[in-house]
Write a protein that holds these residues in place. Sequence first.
Motif, PDB file in Angstrom:
ATOM      1  N   SER A  32      -1.429  55.817 -46.025  1.00 33.45           N
ATOM      2  CA  SER A  32      -0.268  54.931 -45.859  1.00 33.45           C
ATOM      3  C   SER A  32      -0.612  53.457 -45.996  1.00 33.45           C
ATOM      4  N   ALA A  33      -1.889  53.110 -46.056  1.00 30.19           N
ATOM      5  CA  ALA A  33      -2.265  51.695 -46.085  1.00 30.19           C
ATOM      6  C   ALA A  33      -1.682  50.991 -47.312  1.00 30.19           C
ATOM      7  N   ASP A  34      -1.867  51.601 -48.500  1.00 27.36           N
ATOM      8  CA  ASP A  34      -1.335  50.970 -49.709  1.00 27.36           C
ATOM      9  C   ASP A  34       0.191  51.015 -49.725  1.00 27.36           C
ATOM     10  N   ASN A  35       0.754  52.112 -49.199  1.00 30.76           N
ATOM     11  CA  ASN A  35       2.207  52.214 -49.087  1.00 30.76           C
ATOM     12  C   ASN A  35       2.755  51.127 -48.169  1.00 30.76           C
ATOM     13  N   ALA A  36       2.098  50.921 -47.033  1.00 27.36           N
ATOM     14  CA  ALA A  36       2.554  49.935 -46.044  1.00 27.36           C
ATOM     15  C   ALA A  36       2.553  48.526 -46.608  1.00 27.36           C
ATOM     16  N   ILE A  37       1.505  48.175 -47.343  1.00 22.36           N
ATOM     17  CA  ILE A  37       1.444  46.812 -47.881  1.00 22.36           C
ATOM     18  C   ILE A  37       2.479  46.616 -48.983  1.00 22.36           C
ATOM     19  N   ALA A  38       2.755  47.667 -49.746  1.00 23.26           N
ATOM     20  CA  ALA A  38       3.792  47.572 -50.772  1.00 23.26           C
ATOM     21  C   ALA A  38       5.156  47.361 -50.133  1.00 23.26           C
ATOM     22  N   LEU A  39       5.441  48.114 -49.073  1.00 21.99           N
ATOM     23  CA  LEU A  39       6.724  47.969 -48.375  1.00 21.99           C
ATOM     24  C   LEU A  39       6.836  46.595 -47.713  1.00 21.99           C
ATOM     25  N   ALA A  40       5.719  46.112 -47.156  1.00 18.80           N
ATOM     26  CA  ALA A  40       5.721  44.792 -46.522  1.00 18.80           C
ATOM     27  C   ALA A  40       6.003  43.696 -47.550  1.00 18.80           C
ATOM     28  N   ALA A  41       5.367  43.814 -48.720  1.00 22.20           N
ATOM     29  CA  ALA A  41       5.561  42.816 -49.780  1.00 22.20           C
ATOM     30  C   ALA A  41       7.003  42.835 -50.282  1.00 22.20           C
ATOM     31  N   ILE A  42       7.587  44.035 -50.384  1.00 24.48           N
ATOM     32  CA  ILE A  42       8.984  44.154 -50.816  1.00 24.48           C
ATOM     33  C   ILE A  42       9.914  43.535 -49.773  1.00 24.48           C
ATOM     34  N   ALA A  43       9.685  43.854 -48.494  1.00 23.00           N
ATOM     35  CA  ALA A  43      10.523  43.318 -47.421  1.00 23.00           C
ATOM     36  C   ALA A  43      10.456  41.803 -47.372  1.00 23.00           C
ATOM     37  N   GLN A  44       9.300  41.227 -47.714  1.00 20.87           N
ATOM     38  CA  GLN A  44       9.159  39.765 -47.709  1.00 20.87           C
ATOM     39  C   GLN A  44      10.072  39.076 -48.709  1.00 20.87           C
ATOM     40  N   GLY A  45      10.593  39.867 -49.660  1.00 28.43           N
ATOM     41  CA  GLY A  45      11.507  39.308 -50.649  1.00 28.43           C
ATOM     42  C   GLY A  45      12.803  38.802 -50.045  1.00 28.43           C
ATOM     43  N   LEU A  46      13.071  39.150 -48.784  1.00 28.49           N
ATOM     44  CA  LEU A  46      14.274  38.654 -48.093  1.00 28.49           C
ATOM     45  C   LEU A  46      14.065  37.243 -47.542  1.00 28.49           C
ATOM     46  N   GLU A  47      12.771  36.846 -47.382  1.00 26.15           N
ATOM     47  CA  GLU A  47      12.405  35.503 -46.928  1.00 26.15           C
ATOM     48  C   GLU A  47      13.067  35.124 -45.603  1.00 26.15           C
ATOM     49  N   ASP A  48      13.215  36.105 -44.726  1.00 27.65           N
ATOM     50  CA  ASP A  48      13.777  35.884 -43.396  1.00 27.65           C
ATOM     51  C   ASP A  48      13.152  36.939 -42.481  1.00 27.65           C
ATOM     52  N   LYS A  49      12.388  36.495 -41.487  1.00 29.88           N
ATOM     53  CA  LYS A  49      11.620  37.433 -40.660  1.00 29.88           C
ATOM     54  C   LYS A  49      12.510  38.460 -39.960  1.00 29.88           C
ATOM     55  N   GLU A  50      13.666  38.032 -39.489  1.00 26.94           N
ATOM     56  CA  GLU A  50      14.564  38.965 -38.798  1.00 26.94           C
ATOM     57  C   GLU A  50      15.095  40.022 -39.761  1.00 26.94           C
ATOM     58  N   LEU A  51      15.498  39.578 -40.973  1.00 22.87           N
ATOM     59  CA  LEU A  51      16.006  40.508 -41.979  1.00 22.87           C
ATOM     60  C   LEU A  51      14.903  41.437 -42.486  1.00 22.87           C
ATOM     61  N   GLU A  52      13.679  40.917 -42.568  1.00 19.65           N
ATOM     62  CA  GLU A  52      12.560  41.751 -43.016  1.00 19.65           C
ATOM     63  C   GLU A  52      12.353  42.943 -42.084  1.00 19.65           C
ATOM     64  N   GLY A  53      12.404  42.680 -40.770  1.00 21.97           N
ATOM     65  CA  GLY A  53      12.248  43.753 -39.789  1.00 21.97           C
ATOM     66  C   GLY A  53      13.379  44.758 -39.879  1.00 21.97           C
ATOM     67  N   LYS A  54      14.625  44.264 -40.029  1.00 23.09           N
ATOM     68  CA  LYS A  54      15.779  45.162 -40.154  1.00 23.09           C
ATOM     69  C   LYS A  54      15.670  46.005 -41.417  1.00 23.09           C
ATOM     70  N   VAL A 185      -1.213  49.889 -55.490  1.00 21.33           N
ATOM     71  CA  VAL A 185       0.002  50.584 -55.949  1.00 21.33           C
ATOM     72  C   VAL A 185      -0.204  51.073 -57.386  1.00 21.33           C
ATOM     73  N   ALA A 186      -0.852  50.233 -58.207  1.00 21.89           N
ATOM     74  CA  ALA A 186      -1.153  50.634 -59.585  1.00 21.89           C
ATOM     75  C   ALA A 186      -2.056  51.864 -59.598  1.00 21.89           C
ATOM     76  N   PHE A 187      -3.030  51.933 -58.684  1.00 19.77           N
ATOM     77  CA  PHE A 187      -3.909  53.095 -58.581  1.00 19.77           C
ATOM     78  C   PHE A 187      -3.106  54.368 -58.334  1.00 19.77           C
ATOM     79  N   VAL A 188      -2.167  54.287 -57.387  1.00 13.73           N
ATOM     80  CA  VAL A 188      -1.355  55.468 -57.050  1.00 13.73           C
ATOM     81  C   VAL A 188      -0.486  55.868 -58.236  1.00 13.73           C
ATOM     82  N   GLY A 189       0.099  54.872 -58.906  1.00 11.97           N
ATOM     83  CA  GLY A 189       0.916  55.157 -60.082  1.00 11.97           C
ATOM     84  C   GLY A 189       0.116  55.806 -61.193  1.00 11.97           C
ATOM     85  N   LEU A 190      -1.086  55.289 -61.443  1.00 14.24           N
ATOM     86  CA  LEU A 190      -1.953  55.861 -62.485  1.00 14.24           C
ATOM     87  C   LEU A 190      -2.417  57.265 -62.105  1.00 14.24           C
ATOM     88  N   ARG A 191      -2.660  57.485 -60.810  1.00 12.74           N
ATOM     89  CA  ARG A 191      -3.058  58.818 -60.339  1.00 12.74           C
ATOM     90  C   ARG A 191      -1.950  59.845 -60.607  1.00 12.74           C
TER      91      ARG A 191
END
Length: 240
Positions: A32-54, A185-191
């Motif tokens: 889940s480590a690579d999955n977690a960082i991908a989800l975190a990076a996507i959530a950061q696209g909201l640029e609002d800490k409260e919205l990111e958590g939601k 994420v690229a590693f998982v996609g290539l796999r």
Amino acid sequence: MLDQIFDYLNFHFSIEALIVLLILVMLEAVLSADNAIALAAIAQGLEDKELEGKALNIGLVFAYVLRISLILTATWVQAYWQFELLGAAYLLWLVFQHFTSDEGEESHHHGPRFKSLWQAIPVLAFTDLAFSLDSVTTAIAVSQEKWLVLTGATLGIIILRYMAGLFIRWLDEYENLEDAGYITVAFVGLRLLLKVVNDNLVPPEWLVISAIALIFIWGFSKRTVVELAPEEAEKTEVSK
């Protein structure tokens, strides 16, 4: 009545089942480590800490429903290579989108940007589903007991939410971490893509985990330099 229900579900609890469950949870945590960082990076696209958590909370509820559906239909899904091809294409598209995006003020690429919470949620849910195409296959290889795999998936989604929360904070602290996340994420996609082309070409799990670990070491190797405002810098100098 309960005995009949348990017999129907093929529910057999034992020390062996507990050991298998612990193995499944450990696999979920490691994978889940690579999955977690991908989800975190996507959530950061909201640029609002409260919205990111939601977004993470709601997105992972939908992701959990999709995971359970995937586990219950795993035998059918595994019969069609098109699902893994779609998962690989989706993950590689996320990576392409990241590394071709405009660089910010810090000369670094950034993940997708969203105008609303409900734009981010489907991306979070489907990203987790694409990752699950690989992890569910691994889980089913460990145990054929559906209730064990379902329990492992439930605990895994809780671990994933906790890890994603940590990564959201760490992405602000470490300069290379977001790029490192998208490389994994690229590693998982290539796999997934290699599994479609020829299963014999898929690298062993230990090699993938080792490569991801090295990439994360690089990701955590450099802290972000925070520039202080003139007033704060002056206060810092005075305190010295």
